[in-house]
Design an enzyme around this catalytic site. Structure first.
Site, short mmCIF file in Angstrom:
data_model
loop_
_atom_site.label_atom_id
_atom_site.label_comp_id
_atom_site.label_asym_id
_atom_site.label_seq_id
_atom_site.Cartn_x
_atom_site.Cartn_y
_atom_site.Cartn_z
N LEU A 122 0.83 -1.21 0.00
CA LEU A 122 0.00 0.00 0.00
C LEU A 122 0.86 1.27 0.00
O LEU A 122 2.03 1.22 0.41
CB LEU A 122 -0.88 0.02 1.25
CG LEU A 122 -1.93 -1.09 1.37
CD1 LEU A 122 -2.57 -1.07 2.76
CD2 LEU A 122 -3.00 -0.94 0.28
N SER A 123 0.27 2.36 -0.42
CA SER A 123 0.93 3.65 -0.30
C SER A 123 1.23 3.91 1.18
O SER A 123 0.36 3.71 2.04
CB SER A 123 0.01 4.74 -0.86
OG SER A 123 0.58 6.01 -0.67
N SER A 177 3.29 2.19 2.98
CA SER A 177 3.64 0.96 3.71
C SER A 177 5.14 0.93 4.04
O SER A 177 5.56 0.26 4.99
CB SER A 177 3.25 -0.28 2.90
OG SER A 177 3.87 -0.28 1.63
N GLY A 178 5.95 1.62 3.25
CA GLY A 178 7.40 1.65 3.53
C GLY A 178 8.26 1.16 2.37
O GLY A 178 9.48 1.02 2.52
N LYS A 179 7.66 0.96 1.21
CA LYS A 179 8.39 0.43 0.04
C LYS A 179 9.62 1.30 -0.30
O LYS A 179 10.72 0.80 -0.41
CB LYS A 179 7.48 0.37 -1.19
CG LYS A 179 6.23 -0.46 -1.03
CD LYS A 179 5.40 -0.50 -2.31
CE LYS A 179 4.86 0.84 -2.77
NZ LYS A 179 3.91 1.51 -1.85
N SER A 180 9.39 2.60 -0.49
CA SER A 180 10.47 3.48 -0.95
C SER A 180 11.55 3.63 0.12
O SER A 180 12.74 3.66 -0.20
CB SER A 180 9.92 4.87 -1.29
OG SER A 180 8.90 4.77 -2.24
N SER A 221 1.53 -1.68 -7.26
CA SER A 221 1.25 -2.89 -8.05
C SER A 221 0.20 -3.78 -7.37
O SER A 221 0.52 -4.90 -6.94
CB SER A 221 2.53 -3.67 -8.35
OG SER A 221 3.35 -3.83 -7.22
N1 LIG Z 1 -5.40 6.26 -6.83
C1 LIG Z 1 -4.20 6.00 -6.31
N2 LIG Z 1 -3.93 4.77 -5.79
C2 LIG Z 1 -2.70 4.53 -5.28
N3 LIG Z 1 -1.67 5.41 -5.25
C3 LIG Z 1 -1.90 6.65 -5.78
C4 LIG Z 1 -3.16 6.99 -6.32
N4 LIG Z 1 -3.09 8.27 -6.76
C5 LIG Z 1 -1.85 8.71 -6.51
N5 LIG Z 1 -1.13 7.75 -5.91
C6 LIG Z 1 0.30 7.92 -5.58
O1 LIG Z 1 1.00 7.26 -6.62
C7 LIG Z 1 1.83 6.23 -6.11
C8 LIG Z 1 1.45 4.86 -6.71
O2 LIG Z 1 1.93 4.78 -8.02
P1 LIG Z 1 2.29 3.36 -8.60
O3 LIG Z 1 2.81 3.60 -9.96
O4 LIG Z 1 3.16 2.65 -7.62
O5 LIG Z 1 0.85 2.66 -8.62
S1 LIG Z 1 0.39 1.35 -9.41
O6 LIG Z 1 1.45 0.35 -9.18
O7 LIG Z 1 0.26 1.67 -10.83
O8 LIG Z 1 -0.88 0.95 -8.80
C9 LIG Z 1 1.63 6.17 -4.62
O9 LIG Z 1 2.95 6.31 -4.14
P2 LIG Z 1 3.53 5.53 -2.89
O10 LIG Z 1 2.92 6.24 -1.73
O11 LIG Z 1 5.01 5.75 -2.99
O12 LIG Z 1 3.17 4.09 -2.96
C10 LIG Z 1 0.72 7.32 -4.27
O13 LIG Z 1 1.45 8.30 -3.59
N1 LIG Z 2 10.09 0.03 9.67
C1 LIG Z 2 9.82 0.93 8.73
N2 LIG Z 2 10.08 0.66 7.44
C2 LIG Z 2 9.79 1.56 6.45
N3 LIG Z 2 9.22 2.76 6.68
C3 LIG Z 2 8.92 3.09 7.98
C4 LIG Z 2 9.20 2.18 9.04
N4 LIG Z 2 8.79 2.75 10.20
C5 LIG Z 2 8.31 3.95 9.87
N5 LIG Z 2 8.38 4.18 8.53
C6 LIG Z 2 7.94 5.42 7.86
O1 LIG Z 2 6.84 5.09 7.03
C7 LIG Z 2 6.83 5.94 5.89
C8 LIG Z 2 6.79 5.05 4.66
O2 LIG Z 2 6.71 5.87 3.51
P1 LIG Z 2 7.24 5.41 2.11
O3 LIG Z 2 8.54 4.70 2.24
O4 LIG Z 2 7.17 6.59 1.20
O5 LIG Z 2 6.13 4.32 1.70
P2 LIG Z 2 5.68 3.84 0.25
O6 LIG Z 2 6.87 3.97 -0.65
O7 LIG Z 2 5.26 2.42 0.46
O8 LIG Z 2 4.55 4.73 -0.14
C9 LIG Z 2 8.08 6.80 5.95
O9 LIG Z 2 7.74 8.05 6.49
C10 LIG Z 2 8.97 6.01 6.92
O10 LIG Z 2 9.88 6.86 7.62
#
Ligand SMILES: Nc1ncnc2c1ncn2[C@@H]1O[C@H](COP(=O)(O)OS(=O)(=O)O)[C@@H](OP(=O)(O)O)[C@H]1O
Ligand SMILES: Nc1ncnc2c1ncn2[C@@H]1O[C@H](COP(=O)(O)OP(=O)(O)O)[C@@H](O)[C@H]1O
Length: 199
Positions: A33-34, A36-39, A106
């Site tokens: 999920l957005s 979740s900590g991927k980046s 994804s």
């Molecule tokens: N509708 C919707 N659903 C999910 N996420 C959204 C949406 N709109 C914008 N965002 C932002 O875009 C990031 C997800 O892009 P992705 O290319 O990883 O998405 S996907 O794999 O095509 O589903 C995601 O980034 P991360 O937070 O880094 O995961 C969001 O910040």
């Molecule tokens: N154990 C952990 N692993 C990864 N991120 C964490 C953890 N604990 C707290 N966080 C925080 O959670 C947030 C995750 O954001 P981000 O990495 O951008 O997630 P995503 O890429 O899945 O959207 C960051 O602010 C990060 O500092």
């Protein structure tokens, strides 16, 4: 498919590129999920790999959705196309001999299966960042959950669009239980078994 496209047989092979780099290529695919900590984990992992002399590249939303895929939305079809193009780019990078880290929501199982088909199962390592949505929403790193709850984003993953969890990921991480450093160590163990440094 265009039947008139006939690939050229270039002389330098993927294996020769790997020999030069002294490690095998790999695609480490982060899904979750957005927020979740991927980046965060992918970034820390790339630092660790870099320090060990591993040739890497990190693909994520910033360098993909703002460039190559800037014409794609978050509809089901566009997400599928987003992931397909990323897989094709990753496949070229694998051919170049890199360890590629890809950080994308994804959410669809079939799209992730397609990535495996494109790059080859032997080149694919799946990391499921399985942080509970309550925690992702509490973090709300980009304020998007608040907007989605307010109805300002109509197909936001976890709120009003589905997330299909992997059935058998290579690594599963709940960031409410595991620190960034611990997550990196877990993934490194798997990577080391797969890229067999040739030195
Ligand atoms: N509708 C919707 N659903 C999910 N996420 C959204 C949406 N709109 C914008 N965002 C932002 O875009 C990031 C997800 O892009 P992705 O290319 O990883 O998405 S996907 O794999 O095509 O589903 C995601 O980034 P991360 O937070 O880094 O995961 C969001 O910040
Ligand atoms: N154990 C952990 N692993 C990864 N991120 C964490 C953890 N604990 C707290 N966080 C925080 O959670 C947030 C995750 O954001 P981000 O990495 O951008 O997630 P995503 O890429 O899945 O959207 C960051 O602010 C990060 O500092």
């Amino acid at each position: 498919m265009n039947d008139n496209i006939i690939p050229h047989n270039f002389s330098i092979t993927q294996e020769q590129r790997s020999d030069l780099k002294k490690h095998q290529p790999l695609l480490v695919w982060f899904t979750g999920l957005s927020g979740s900590g991927k980046s965060t984990i992918a970034n820390a992992l790339e630092i660790k790999l870099f320090e060990q002399g591993i040739h890497t590249y990190l693909l994520d939303g910033d360098n993909v959705r703002k460039g190559l895929n800037n014409n794609l939305s978050f509809s089901v079809e566009d997400r599928t196309e987003n992931i397909r193009r990323i897989a094709e780019v990753a496949n070229l990078m694998i051919d170049a001999g890199l360890v590629v880290l890809a950080s994308f929501v994804s959410p669809y199982r079939e799209d992730r299966e397609n990535v495996k088909r494109i790059v080859g199962y032997e080149n694919f390592l799946e990391v499921f960042v399985n942080t509970p949505i309550e925690e992702c929403e509490r973090r709300d790193v980009k304020g998007l959950y608040e907007k989605a709850r307010a109805g300002e984003i109509k197909n936001f993953t976890g709120v009003n669009a589905p997330y299909e969890a992997p059935m058998a990921p290579d690594v599963e991480i709940d960031t409410t239980m595991v620190s960034v450093e611990e997550a990196v160590a877990l993934i490194m163990t798997q990577i080391e078994q797969r890229i067999k440094n040739k030195e």
